[in-house]
Design an enzyme around this catalytic site. Structure first.
Site, PDB file in Angstrom:
ATOM      1  CG  ASP A 243      -1.894   1.157   1.207  1.00 55.24           C
ATOM      2  OD1 ASP A 243      -2.938   1.013   0.540  1.00 55.24           O
ATOM      3  OD2 ASP A 243      -1.617   2.190   1.848  1.00 55.24           O
ATOM      4  CB  ILE A 244       1.088   4.161  -2.281  1.00 58.42           C
ATOM      5  CG1 ILE A 244       1.475   3.253  -3.459  1.00 58.42           C
ATOM      6  CG2 ILE A 244       1.876   5.468  -2.337  1.00 58.42           C
ATOM      7  CD1 ILE A 244       1.128   3.833  -4.830  1.00 58.42           C
ATOM      8  CD  GLU A 287      -4.613   4.146  -1.580  1.00 59.35           C
ATOM      9  OE1 GLU A 287      -4.839   4.530  -0.428  1.00 59.35           O
ATOM     10  OE2 GLU A 287      -5.452   4.235  -2.505  1.00 59.35           O
TER      11      GLU A 287
END
Length: 373
Positions: A243-244, A287
């Site tokens: 996950d960003i 994301e």
């Protein structure tokens, strides 16, 4: 056309030729018997009848015997088998054509000549139609069966109306072969294009339109397949959920187009790190990205996750005078137990990701709770 596609089409054409021509082999023998028994021909021409029947029977038996041999040895002797097939077809036509000449030059024997002419016309027409996928073979078959008789009858001035009729019939067959061959290849091309479009649509249905990675649908299908395989070979897969960090800030500060470009850059980084043929990288949503790894121990997968995290922290994406950067949190889950389900494996990866974020983000956490005790 790529060589692989061309080879595939050539094999398809050859398979069609064999399928279309095989049922007709027995008719050569049956029609030969019919001709010889008509008006007791074989009693008056016993030696000639024996030579005719044994020649036709011999080539037909050879072709029938070669069929199972072809299937068994096609992978190792493809070119040889293909050559034998074509030569045997032409040889069949030539043998029949030679005896057709002999029949039509006999004195008397009007009934046998008539039956032979009718049978030859039928076999020639049937052969031309059967070999339409290969125009050369179709035309050579026609000429080998009919042209020798036409030439001899015209040169010797034997029944010229019949000779001219056979000539016109042969020309008509060639014209029909040209048309049928064109239609066959058009149909084959349409089938190939349809298959390519179908495969393209199937591929597009599995690909995320923005990043070019596989989508969640394909990931679910692949995980189902790999899970069943893992149960058989006792080699559980490993999942990485990525996950960003603070991705919403990129969208808010630079706009959604900048966010989309950063997602594309992230996809490139993921493919660079997880580059084995067996690694599946997919966009899991927003994301979030997920990586399915097989035939790898969790510690090695953890090391690759750390490499991805470090690369992500170092990357700068130029965008309209700004350098955009972000970190990544990764959760790893492996070492599944015998009773674990696919859903629980995903849940453990998600839990590991949650722990990575809770501990400050920009870190990799591994969940080993599925390890057998």
């Amino acid at each position: 056309m790529p060589n692989q596609s061309r080879d595939k089409i050539n094999r398809r054409v050859l398979r069609d030729l064999k399928t279309r021509s095989t049922p007709g082999i027995a008719f050569y023998v049956l029609l030969a018997v019919l001709i010889l028994v008509s008006d007791d021909f074989y009693h008056r021409q016993s030696n000639f009848s024996l030579a005719f029947f044994s020649s036709i029977l011999g080539i037909c038996l050879f072709r029938l015997i070669h069929l199972p041999i072809y299937r068994l040895t096609d992978a190792t002797h493809e070119k040889l088998n293909r050559t034998i097939f074509f030569v045997s077809v032409v040889l069949t036509a030539m043998i029949w054509g030679v005896f057709f000449v002999r029949f039509m030059t006999l004195d008397g024997e009007h009934t046998a000549k008539l039956v032979m002419a009718v049978c030859t016309a039928g076999l020639s027409a049937g052969g031309v139609v059967a070999f339409v996928p290969n125009l050369g073979l179709s035309v050579v078959f026609n000429f080998s069966m009919l042209v020798p008789t036409i030439a001899v009858m015209i040169v010797r001035q034997i029944n010229l109306p019949i000779a001219l009729s056979i000539l016109l019939f042969s020309i008509y067959l060639v014209m029909m072969a040209l048309r049928a061959n064109r239609e066959y290849w058009q149909a084959l091309e349409n089938e190939r294009l349809l298959m390519e479009k179908t495969e393209e649509l199937h591929t597009l249905s599995r690909i995320d339109g923005l990043t070019g990675l596989y989508n969640r649908r394909h990931f679910d299908e692949r995980l189902d397949h790999e899970w069943k395989k893992a149960k058989r070979v006792q080699r559980p897969p490993t999942l990485l959920l990525c996950d960003i960090d603070h991705f919403k800030q990129i969208n808010d500060q630079y706009g959604h187009q900048a966010g989309d470009e950063f997602l594309k850059l992230t996809a490139i980084l993921l493919r660079t790190v997880f580059k084995r043929d067996t690694d599946l990288v997919a966009r899991y949503g927003g994301e979030e990205f997920i990586v399915l790894m097989t035939d790898i121990d969790p510690d090695t997968a953890y090391g690759l996750a750390e490499e991805m995290r470090r690369r992500m922290a170092e990357v700068l994406m130029p965008y309209k005078g700004h350098n955009i950067s972000a970190t990544m949190s990764i959760g790893v889950a492996g070492n599944t137990s015998a009773n674990e389900t696919r859903e629980s494996l995903i849940s453990r990866a998600d839990n590991a990701l949650y722990q990575a974020k809770r501990k400050g983000r920009n870190r990799t956490e591994m969940d080993r709770s599925g390890s057998p005790r």
